[in-house]
Design a protein around this motif. Structure first.
Motif, PDB file in Angstrom:
ATOM      1  N   UNK A   1     -34.305  13.818 -11.893  1.00  0.00           N
ATOM      2  CA  UNK A   1     -33.590  13.772 -10.618  1.00  0.00           C
ATOM      3  C   UNK A   1     -32.135  13.397 -10.857  1.00  0.00           C
ATOM      4  N   UNK A   2     -31.234  14.209 -10.339  1.00  0.00           N
ATOM      5  CA  UNK A   2     -29.813  13.971 -10.521  1.00  0.00           C
ATOM      6  C   UNK A   2     -29.259  13.163  -9.350  1.00  0.00           C
ATOM      7  N   UNK A   3     -28.417  12.186  -9.703  1.00  0.00           N
ATOM      8  CA  UNK A   3     -27.770  11.402  -8.657  1.00  0.00           C
ATOM      9  C   UNK A   3     -26.738  12.260  -7.938  1.00  0.00           C
ATOM     10  N   UNK A   4     -26.563  12.045  -6.652  1.00  0.00           N
ATOM     11  CA  UNK A   4     -25.533  12.802  -5.927  1.00  0.00           C
ATOM     12  C   UNK A   4     -24.139  12.486  -6.455  1.00  0.00           C
ATOM     13  N   UNK A   5     -23.256  13.417  -6.271  1.00  0.00           N
ATOM     14  CA  UNK A   5     -21.886  13.220  -6.747  1.00  0.00           C
ATOM     15  C   UNK A   5     -21.217  12.103  -5.979  1.00  0.00           C
ATOM     16  N   UNK A   6     -20.376  11.300  -6.668  1.00  0.00           N
ATOM     17  CA  UNK A   6     -19.688  10.211  -5.967  1.00  0.00           C
ATOM     18  C   UNK A   6     -18.766  10.743  -4.874  1.00  0.00           C
ATOM     19  N   UNK A   7     -18.607   9.944  -3.850  1.00  0.00           N
ATOM     20  CA  UNK A   7     -17.699  10.295  -2.773  1.00  0.00           C
ATOM     21  C   UNK A   7     -16.263  10.289  -3.295  1.00  0.00           C
ATOM     22  N   UNK A  40     -20.618   4.274  -7.777  1.00  0.00           N
ATOM     23  CA  UNK A  40     -21.964   4.299  -7.196  1.00  0.00           C
ATOM     24  C   UNK A  40     -22.067   3.490  -5.905  1.00  0.00           C
ATOM     25  N   UNK A  41     -20.967   2.988  -5.393  1.00  0.00           N
ATOM     26  CA  UNK A  41     -20.999   2.079  -4.247  1.00  0.00           C
ATOM     27  C   UNK A  41     -21.625   2.705  -2.998  1.00  0.00           C
ATOM     28  N   UNK A  42     -21.527   4.022  -2.869  1.00  0.00           N
ATOM     29  CA  UNK A  42     -22.057   4.697  -1.677  1.00  0.00           C
ATOM     30  C   UNK A  42     -23.352   5.449  -1.974  1.00  0.00           C
ATOM     31  N   UNK A  43     -23.456   6.048  -3.150  1.00  0.00           N
ATOM     32  CA  UNK A  43     -24.634   6.860  -3.472  1.00  0.00           C
ATOM     33  C   UNK A  43     -25.809   6.018  -3.980  1.00  0.00           C
ATOM     34  N   UNK A  44     -25.544   4.911  -4.666  1.00  0.00           N
ATOM     35  CA  UNK A  44     -26.607   4.025  -5.167  1.00  0.00           C
ATOM     36  C   UNK A  44     -26.140   2.579  -5.042  1.00  0.00           C
ATOM     37  N   UNK A  45     -26.047   2.070  -3.826  1.00  0.00           N
ATOM     38  CA  UNK A  45     -25.435   0.745  -3.635  1.00  0.00           C
ATOM     39  C   UNK A  45     -26.213  -0.394  -4.280  1.00  0.00           C
ATOM     40  N   UNK A  46     -27.554  -0.345  -4.261  1.00  0.00           N
ATOM     41  CA  UNK A  46     -28.325  -1.444  -4.845  1.00  0.00           C
ATOM     42  C   UNK A  46     -28.181  -1.477  -6.366  1.00  0.00           C
TER      43      UNK A  46
END
Length: 391
Positions: free
Chosen positions: A4-10, A63-69
């Motif tokens: 699974x690929x992480x979404x692109x950063x904002x 990663x602050x918006x796509x994977x905040x935890x």
């Protein structure tokens, strides 16, 4: 199975990370740190160890918006590692932003936990150092922890609360707009149905008489019968044309200056029956009622009118009886006409008359039935007076 690929950063997050990293590098180049090299807590002296936490914290910003935890967990370890170096203001500022983003963009349960954890860390950072060293300066540690950890978390919670309130207001506005559109569509449909009933009830009687008498005039070679039929045709055409002009005038006049004609009441039943007799029906009227609500009178008049029109078009020769009785809080209406094969001319029917009578009865909460009863066709409607008063 592909990973699974992480979404692109904002895009904004990329700018924050680049800006934080660039600012930290400028501070390192200028030799500015948060602690001196001879500070007891500094285990790794020199400018280069500072770059590791700085770079990792910049990655957390991505990663602050796509994977905040995930970003907050890595940032917590990174800010702890930064404490054993000379430190960098840019690393601390990026950490506060990661805490803020974790509360704002993370799940609601995580946002609540971060609030509690940062609050407890602030209390612990205030109480424990003061209890150990017993000097007022120790309280500054709790202030720093509060500014770096709890302050961003509280700010993120406030912004999240306002954002959720705005989203809820937007959803309510959309729902209100959808309900208003549904009400508008329902009102348009109801108005079109009402206009169709009125147009049918006003004109169908005259057109049916015209069709029957014109057929009779064409099929019978009798000058006297033809003259009587033509007289009936002229009278019904003039009356129907007048009613059509009045209805069209009301529809076209949008200024509100033109008042619609008064709704017909049961006081006009006698004239309605006389008109049916002039068109060739043998009609008897028996009305026993007191003062009725206007909607009930209007519906009863239209039902009798349509019943007489149907009798004119379809009934075989014979007596048509109209009976209205008020009892048990309702108006009982019954129209009986001869049922069977018609020898003479007859007008075509669309079946809309029965639909209109049924709709008028249903609007008042009454009951309606139409069908053969032996050798007669029966139209039976019960119109509650209480429903009529509230309609």
């Amino acid at each position: 199975m592909p990973a699974r690929r992480l979404p692109r950063p904002h895009r904004f997050d990329v700018l924050l990370a680049a800006g934080g990293l660039l600012g930290g590098l400028l501070l390192v180049a200028a030799g500015l740190g948060t602690r001196r090299s001879d500070d007891p807590i500094t285990l790794f002296d020199g400018p280069w160890p500072v770059l590791v936490p700085l770079t990792v914290m910049a990655g957390c910003e991505l990663l602050r918006r796509t994977a905040p935890r995930t970003a907050l967990a890595v940032a917590g370890v990174t800010i702890t590692a930064d404490l054993v170096t000379q430190g960098n203001v840019s690393t601390i500022l990026m950490f506060t932003d990661v805490v803020y983003a974790a509360v704002l963009y993370g799940p609601l349960a995580s946002a609540r936990r971060i609030q509690w954890i940062t609050g407890l860390l602030t209390v612990a950072g205030t109480v424990v150092p003061f209890a150990v060293w017993r000097v007022p300066e120790a309280l500054l540690i709790g202030v720093i922890v509060g500014v770096v950890a709890y302050g961003p978390a509280a700010t993120g919670w406030i912004v999240r609360d306002h954002r959720d309130a705005a989203e809820a207001a937007r959803l309510r506005a959309e729902q209100t707009a959808l309900l208003a559109e549904a009400d508008r569509a329902q009102a348009v449909t109801a108005e079109r149905a009402r206009m169709a009933r009125e147009l049918h009830d006003m004109v169908a009687n005259h057109l049916s008489a015209i069709a029957i008498h014109s057929t009779a005039a064409l099929s019978l070679d009798d000058p006297a019968t033809s003259r009587r039929s033509l007289a009936v045709i002229r009278e019904n055409s003039v009356e129907g044309l007048a009613e059509m002009r009045r209805l069209i005038g009301i529809l076209r006049d949008g200024s509100g200056d033109r008042e619609p004609a008064a709704a017909p009441t049961l006081d006009g039943l006698r004239a309605l029956v006389d008109g049916a007799r002039a068109n060739g029906l043998d009609v008897s009227l028996d009305a026993d009622h007191g003062t009725l609500p206007t909607p009930v009178e209007f519906a009863a008049y239209r039902i009798v009118q349509e019943s007489l029109t149907n009798a004119l078009k379809h009934a075989r020769p014979g007596r048509v009886t109209v009976r209205l009785v008020q009892r048990d809080g309702a108006l009982d209406l019954r129209v009986l006409s001869p049922c069977g094969h018609r020898d003479g001319p007859r007008a075509p029917g669309s079946g809309a008359g029965l639909v209109g009578m049924r709709e008028r009865t249903a609007l008042l909460g009454g009951t309606f039935a139409a069908g053969p009863e032996g050798s007669r066709w029966s139209v039976h409607a019960v119109l509650p007076l209480a429903e009529g008063e509230s309609a």
